[in-house]
Design a protein around this motif. Sequence first.
Motif, PDB file in Angstrom:
ATOM      1  N   LEU A  38     -11.269  -4.954 -62.721  1.00 56.55           N
ATOM      2  CA  LEU A  38     -10.474  -4.142 -61.799  1.00 56.55           C
ATOM      3  C   LEU A  38     -10.967  -4.331 -60.366  1.00 56.55           C
ATOM      4  O   LEU A  38     -10.189  -4.490 -59.436  1.00 56.55           O
ATOM      5  N   ALA A  39     -12.301  -4.325 -60.220  1.00 52.85           N
ATOM      6  CA  ALA A  39     -12.871  -4.499 -58.880  1.00 52.85           C
ATOM      7  C   ALA A  39     -12.509  -5.866 -58.318  1.00 52.85           C
ATOM      8  O   ALA A  39     -12.202  -6.000 -57.124  1.00 52.85           O
ATOM      9  N   GLY A  41      -9.862  -7.576 -58.920  1.00 52.53           N
ATOM     10  CA  GLY A  41      -8.469  -7.521 -58.461  1.00 52.53           C
ATOM     11  C   GLY A  41      -8.364  -6.886 -57.094  1.00 52.53           C
ATOM     12  O   GLY A  41      -7.688  -7.392 -56.201  1.00 52.53           O
ATOM     13  N   LEU A  42      -9.083  -5.790 -56.908  1.00 60.38           N
ATOM     14  CA  LEU A  42      -9.049  -5.120 -55.600  1.00 60.38           C
ATOM     15  C   LEU A  42      -9.574  -6.050 -54.516  1.00 60.38           C
ATOM     16  O   LEU A  42      -9.035  -6.101 -53.405  1.00 60.38           O
ATOM     17  N   THR A  67      -6.907  -8.643 -53.412  1.00 60.26           N
ATOM     18  CA  THR A  67      -5.873  -8.146 -52.502  1.00 60.26           C
ATOM     19  C   THR A  67      -6.456  -7.866 -51.126  1.00 60.26           C
ATOM     20  O   THR A  67      -5.821  -8.152 -50.106  1.00 60.26           O
ATOM     21  N   LEU A  68      -7.674  -7.330 -51.098  1.00 64.79           N
ATOM     22  CA  LEU A  68      -8.271  -7.018 -49.798  1.00 64.79           C
ATOM     23  C   LEU A  68      -8.511  -8.298 -48.999  1.00 64.79           C
ATOM     24  O   LEU A  68      -8.251  -8.359 -47.799  1.00 64.79           O
ATOM     25  N   THR A  81      -6.913 -11.110 -49.285  1.00 65.04           N
ATOM     26  CA  THR A  81      -5.634 -11.639 -48.818  1.00 65.04           C
ATOM     27  C   THR A  81      -5.150 -10.886 -47.591  1.00 65.04           C
ATOM     28  O   THR A  81      -4.563 -11.469 -46.685  1.00 65.04           O
ATOM     29  N   MET A  82      -5.407  -9.589 -47.555  1.00 65.35           N
ATOM     30  CA  MET A  82      -4.955  -8.809 -46.409  1.00 65.35           C
ATOM     31  C   MET A  82      -5.644  -9.268 -45.132  1.00 65.35           C
ATOM     32  O   MET A  82      -5.052  -9.248 -44.055  1.00 65.35           O
ATOM     33  N   THR A 121      -1.274 -14.428 -42.314  1.00 65.60           N
ATOM     34  CA  THR A 121      -0.071 -14.415 -43.152  1.00 65.60           C
ATOM     35  C   THR A 121       0.617 -15.778 -43.091  1.00 65.60           C
ATOM     36  O   THR A 121       0.364 -16.583 -42.197  1.00 65.60           O
ATOM     37  N   VAL A 122       1.474 -16.018 -44.058  1.00 65.25           N
ATOM     38  CA  VAL A 122       2.168 -17.303 -44.106  1.00 65.25           C
ATOM     39  C   VAL A 122       3.646 -17.159 -43.760  1.00 65.25           C
ATOM     40  O   VAL A 122       4.396 -18.115 -43.861  1.00 65.25           O
ATOM     41  N   THR A 123       4.051 -15.970 -43.346  1.00 62.61           N
ATOM     42  CA  THR A 123       5.462 -15.768 -43.041  1.00 62.61           C
ATOM     43  C   THR A 123       5.914 -16.688 -41.915  1.00 62.61           C
ATOM     44  O   THR A 123       5.245 -16.797 -40.896  1.00 62.61           O
ATOM     45  N   GLN A 143       8.284 -17.136 -38.950  1.00 62.26           N
ATOM     46  CA  GLN A 143       9.125 -16.261 -38.136  1.00 62.26           C
ATOM     47  C   GLN A 143      10.220 -17.100 -37.516  1.00 62.26           C
ATOM     48  O   GLN A 143      10.278 -17.288 -36.302  1.00 62.26           O
ATOM     49  N   PRO A 149      13.649 -17.531 -36.552  1.00 59.64           N
ATOM     50  CA  PRO A 149      14.476 -17.608 -35.332  1.00 59.64           C
ATOM     51  C   PRO A 149      13.642 -17.474 -34.066  1.00 59.64           C
ATOM     52  O   PRO A 149      14.024 -17.965 -33.019  1.00 59.64           O
ATOM     53  N   ASP A 150      12.492 -16.792 -34.192  1.00 59.98           N
ATOM     54  CA  ASP A 150      11.622 -16.644 -33.021  1.00 59.98           C
ATOM     55  C   ASP A 150      10.752 -17.875 -32.827  1.00 59.98           C
ATOM     56  O   ASP A 150      10.503 -18.283 -31.700  1.00 59.98           O
TER      57      ASP A 150
END
Lengths: 185, 322, 205
Positions: free
Chosen positions: C17-18, C20-21, C24-25, C27-28, C32-34, C36, C38-39
Amino acid sequence: MILAAQAAAEAPGFLSPSGVEIAFLLVGLVTLGAAVVTVTTRQLVHAALWLVVALGGLAVEYLLLTAEFIAWVQVLIYVGSVVVLLLFGLMLTKAPIGRSPDADSGNRPVALGVALAAAVALVWVVVDAFRTTWIDLDGAVQGSTEVTGATLFKHWVLPFEALSVLLLAALVGAIVLSRKKEQAR
Amino acid sequence: MNDALDVAVRLVIVFGLFLVLPLVVGQTEHKVMAHMQGRLGPMYAGGFHGWAQLVADGVKFAQKEDVVPKDADRRVFQLAPAVALLPYLLVLLAIPIGPGEGAVGQVIDAGIFFVLAVMGVGVLGSLMAGWASANKFSLLGGLRTAAQLLAYELPMLLAAASVAMAAGTVSLPGILNAFEWWWLPWQIVGAIVFFVAGLAELQRPPFDMPVADSEIIFGAYTEYTGLRFALFLLAEYAGIVVLCGLTTVLFLGGWHGPFGGDGLGWVWTLLKTAVLAFVVIWLRVTYPRLREDQLQKLAWTTLVPLALAQIALTGIVKVAIQ
Amino acid sequence: MDPLLPPSRPGIPGSGLAKGLAVTLRTMMKKTVTAQYPDVQPELPPRTRGVIGLFEENCTVCMLCARECPDWCIYIDSHKETVPPAAPGGRERSRNVLDRFAIDFSLCMYCGICIEVCPFDALFWSPEFEYAETDIHELTHERDKLREWMWTVPEPPALDPKAEEPKEIAAARKAAEKAAEKAAAEKAAAEAAAQAGLEAQEEQQ
């Protein structure tokens, strides 16, 4: 509720009731109405929901009688758990939306008799016990958790423990019943 | 008159918090969840990093048609969102944010019982919605909600009872007045049980079996649209605020902090609540949904014994230090 | 226990469980890989198949592209013109002149056969991709548009290390090498001749 009406009727200030008394009376009427609808409605889940209203009204009455602890326990146990269990059961039986024509039994007169007997007994006992007792709203709180706890465990320990034995018996009974079923399979 | 004004001001403040804090939590969830998945989250609404996304969502919900299914039980169906939402507003009223009478909406003598009782009532909304929708998925969602509530109410109450035993009072400000820093390790098991059970009661992931979208669409809320649906969502986020606030008050010492006097108490309360809210989101992103049998097993075979052990420990320590 | 399975380590309960936490931490905290889009314009790889550009100076209206196109999305019209003889007294030549070159991008499946098949390097892949239209008929783009896209064609990407060199360069290099060899040979011959002359003089002395 009947108690409320009678208490108000016997009150020295009946002709000039205070705001709390009026509220008590009105909530009592609502509670009584909800209770009557609970047993007369033909819609099963509606009956359970009206029961919520009735039990909540009772909690408000407790509050108005300054018995805060009892009021919240009433909400916690009856509204929060018992009614949820009830609804759970109703949903398991797939209670239909709308009227259930068969939601009636021939026990109606008997039930009415039992209810009336219980009501008369309760009203008689309570009125007899608290005939002229008035709650002093401005004085020390008489229904706080501390006072309730002290009263319960100083003066009423025996009935309290007897009650828990009753619950234990119910618990054991439930376990025995469920075990028997398993063996039958 | 002064009393009435005082009450009115308190009510307005609590109502404002009730409207703002869930939105803040919701926006944080958007952003935190996005970044934990390598995304950016909403970026446009409101200009700066999409801060007004939830406001825009609210406007959208308000514009939608309010549909009631033909076979549904109309009145119960329409009443359900209010029943789900209002209890959290009432609970928020009782949570003390700082020391003194000024920092709590209403001091309630049996505070713990009040908050737990009223939070339990909120679940009635989901049950009503599930039954009244005339939809088998909604009904299943309602059933799962009820089963979950019945299982997790007990450990939650037991954990709260442990704190009440430690403090010797059931009033929330009273508990905080009695708080000492070493309660933290002493009550840590109770805190975890309380928090986990609370999560389950809110139906937050990983305990979101009642709204499992891959199985029963959206559980009890399947048939809801528009503003009523928004109210259910608001109830969920208000529930997060309330649960985190309660855990803060009961187990993390509320306004007590390592530094900064009583004047900054409210900052500590808000800070701890915010951290817990982050944990709620974090857990949601990290863990997959528990199966129904796993849910029940966790409640009855892990949380209840842990809570009972905590109560025993509390009793022993309490007797020992007296 | 199955001996084929790796031995399961008991570990500390909850360590999964730890973990997994922690994932995610972490990755935060990462970038990011988004995209953007149109910008911020996307960075496209060099051989992106966005749209087809036409370099019409190279086109001889040979019609190979139109014939090879699997879904017949290339339209070519042309006429013949007579070119006056290059030298006085010579014969007149006829030449194809392009009137229309259009590609229907609602039919095009971006197979690139037309580009492969063009013998005169008149068609090119351009990474340009923002040519959506509101009407499907407007997706038939004419030669002026195709020519505009020609200017968005990037330089050809560098060859892989140790790759065979391009044929043009190889040919040019060979020619240059040959010329250099020839020059060197001539020079050597001249030098040899000069040397021979010198030696003859020395012998005379």
